[in-house]
Scaffold this motif. Structure first.
Motif: not given
Length: 573
Positions: A281-299
């Motif tokens: 979940a932590d990896m996915a969260m940083y992926t969401a941040k890298d993608g521009g923030r204000g979003s979600y990402a699934s692992y």
């Protein structure tokens, strides 16, 4: 049968016994009350003369009386004294039907050839209230009222087992506020705290009754979604959270833009254990941040960049261990009353040629996850023992505290390793203190008591570290052979502004003194915090108010050579 009034006059010494704060009963082997003091009326609602001739079972619910009769018989077969604190969860049934939490001590005697039991009953209402308060403080975030990291982890373990057993998906959302540091820097920490409270309120409004919301620390939150119909339902919740936090927010007249990045991992699709699920979940969260923030990402399996960083840290840390490229710094512990240095805490520091200065909160988790924590802990122990011996040879006899990791604490040969280490360097055992976290010590009280007793037999002190962050039963704490309590910096930070933290710190100090233990407060940074600790009798403190952790040569240079064999005073000039 011995006359009850005669028993009362002869053995209870009414004038003295009636002034005792604890209730006192005299009971014969049939369980009949032959005498009672005035405190029993306050406890039970029954006057002493009303109790005489009654069965002691009057204080128990009907369904427990038969079993208690057996216990009375057993006591009189082999009478023995029993101090307070040997049993828990006792309640006394009052005359009005209410119940009072109590503790009981037992003694035995004879009168006119009749064996008798002396029962001493203590009202534990205030202690139970304190325990409940400490439990809440230790398991909840004081700012938002949400469960904290430790309690969230406990619930998560149980929910994962249930998910696997029932075959129902479970979702984990890891949330990190976007640009929260900018809010603190622009509007101040007071506004930042109110923003966190508002975020917690909005998050709770988006979740089902059975979902669990926790604050893991700082601006990081987590949501546990048990019993999903399908893993993709977690994304639906994440979308609702994003919309809720996108609404305008005004705090103390300040307009604040809220935003959050969310990482999603699911059981059993992604992982079936808590550590892995959190990591994904932590990896996915940083992926969401890298993608521009204000979003979600699934692992997804390709999210391995952070794992690569951990692998690099592991390799560099392994080299540092092999080439002795680590260092211990020492933070002074200072007597609150006199300002004298009474001890030092050894803290690990690492500067790497490629990575630069690597903070402990970055490399310690890697060491724990990769198994390097044991050789790392061994290096710290050897280095500290060697340094203590060198200082002692130079005439500087000062106690040094060394933190034990959870893995070290569980080593079966810990005492033997410690003994060999001290013998190798000639370390005076009275100058070494080992710090064990409260949560680890109470995880298995029997093992903890055995290990800590071994340490004590070597002449080494034992401090219970981070006290207040894990829930200790008072009976467990009473049984553990510790020599010092350390209050976690989390509670010291806001003692002058947060009434709950101030109450908890006062309670910990009183509790420690009741048990005959001195207290060290961590993370003291202001004169106001020091005044609070002085006012409430805390013995020692450490923190940036006095000094940061210092290299060994600076400690030697800044501590006056003691003329009396006692620790010196740190000279900051």
């Amino acid at each position: 049968m011995v006359d009850a009034l005669h028993i009362g006059d002869a053995l209870l010494h009414r004038t003295v016994i009636d002034s005792a704060p604890d209730g006192i009963l005299l009971v014969n082997r049939s369980g009949t009350i032959l005498g009672a003091n005035r405190a029993m009326e306050r406890l039970s609602g029954h006057a002493p003369d009303q109790l005489i001739g009654q069965s002691v079972g009057i204080f128990l619910p009907p369904h427990l009386r038969e079993r208690h009769t057996t216990l009375v018989d057993t006591f009189f077969v082999q009478p023995s004294t029993r101090p307070m604190g040997m049993v828990g969860q006792l309640q006394l049934l009052r005359r009005d039907g209410g119940a009072v939490p109590i503790d009981i001590a037992l003694g035995h005697c004879e009168a006119d050839g009749q064996p008798l039991a002396a029962v001493f009953i203590r009202d534990m209402t205030e202690v139970s209230r304190l325990q409940s308060q400490m439990h809440y403080q230790a398991t909840h975030d004081t700012l938002t009222g949400l469960v904290n990291r430790w309690m969230f982890g406990q619930h998560m373990q149980q929910a994962l087992m249930q998910s696997i057993r029932q075959g129902r998906p479970l979702g984990l959302l890891l949330l990190d506020l976007d640009y929260f540091k900018a809010i603190n820097d622009t509007h101040g920490h007071a506004v930042g705290d109110l923003v966190l409270v508002e975020v917690a309120r909005r998050l709770k409004g988006t979740l089902r009754a059975g979902d669990l919301l926790g604050r893991l620390g700082g601006d990081e939150f987590a949501v546990l979604l048990p019993e999903l119909m399908a893993p993709d339902d977690a994304a639906t919740v994440a979308d609702k959270v994003l919309r809720a936090l996108a609404l305008p927010c005004s705090v103390q007249g300040c307009s604040v833009d809220l935003g959050v990045s969310i990482g999603i991992a699911c059981c059993p699709r992604d992982a079936t254990d808590a550590d892995t699920l959190l990591r994904y979940a932590d990896m996915a969260m940083y992926t969401a941040k890298d993608g521009g923030r204000g979003s979600y990402a699934s692992y997804a399996a390709h999210m391995g960049h952070r794992f690569e960083e951990s692998l690099r840290l592991h390799d560099r840390l392994k080299l540092a261990l092999q080439h002795d490229a680590l260092a211990l710094h020492y933070q002074p512990q200072v007597d609150v009353a006199t300002g004298r240095v009474v001890g030092l805490e050894a803290l690990l520091r690492w500067f790497d040629d490629e990575l630069g200065t690597v903070p402990p909160d970055r490399f310690i988790p890697v060491a724990v996850n990769t198994g390097l924590i044991l050789p790392l802990g061994e290096w710290v122990m050897k280095t500290a023992c060697r340094q203590i011996a060198q200082w002692a040879a130079d005439g500087l006899r000062v106690r040094v505290s060394v933190n034990l990791s959870a893995q070290q604490f569980r080593q079966r040969d810990l005492a033997e390793r410690l003994q060999r280490c001290m013998a190798t360097y000639g370390t005076p055992p009275e100058l070494l203190e080992l710090e064990v976290t409260e949560s680890e010590a109470v995880a298995d009280p029997e093992v903890a008591q055995q290990v800590l007793t071994w340490m004590g037999s070597l002449g080494v002190g034992v401090a219970l570290d981070d006290f207040g962050t894990g829930y200790s039963s008072l009976s467990y704490l009473h049984q553990l052979p510790v020599t010092r309590l350390k209050i976690d910096r989390e509670f010291i930070q806001n003692i002058t502004s947060n009434a709950d933290d101030a109450t908890l710190v006062r309670a910990i100090i009183v509790l420690a003194h009741t048990l005959g233990l001195p207290v060290v407060a961590e993370g003291v940074e202001t004169e106001a915090q020091l005044r609070f600790l002085r006012q409430h009798g805390c013995e020692a403190y450490q923190g940036w108010l006095f000094a940061r952790a210092l290299p060994a040569d600076e400690v030697r240079a800044l501590v006056w050579p003691p003329a009396d064999g006692q620790p010196g005073t740190l000279r900051l000039a």
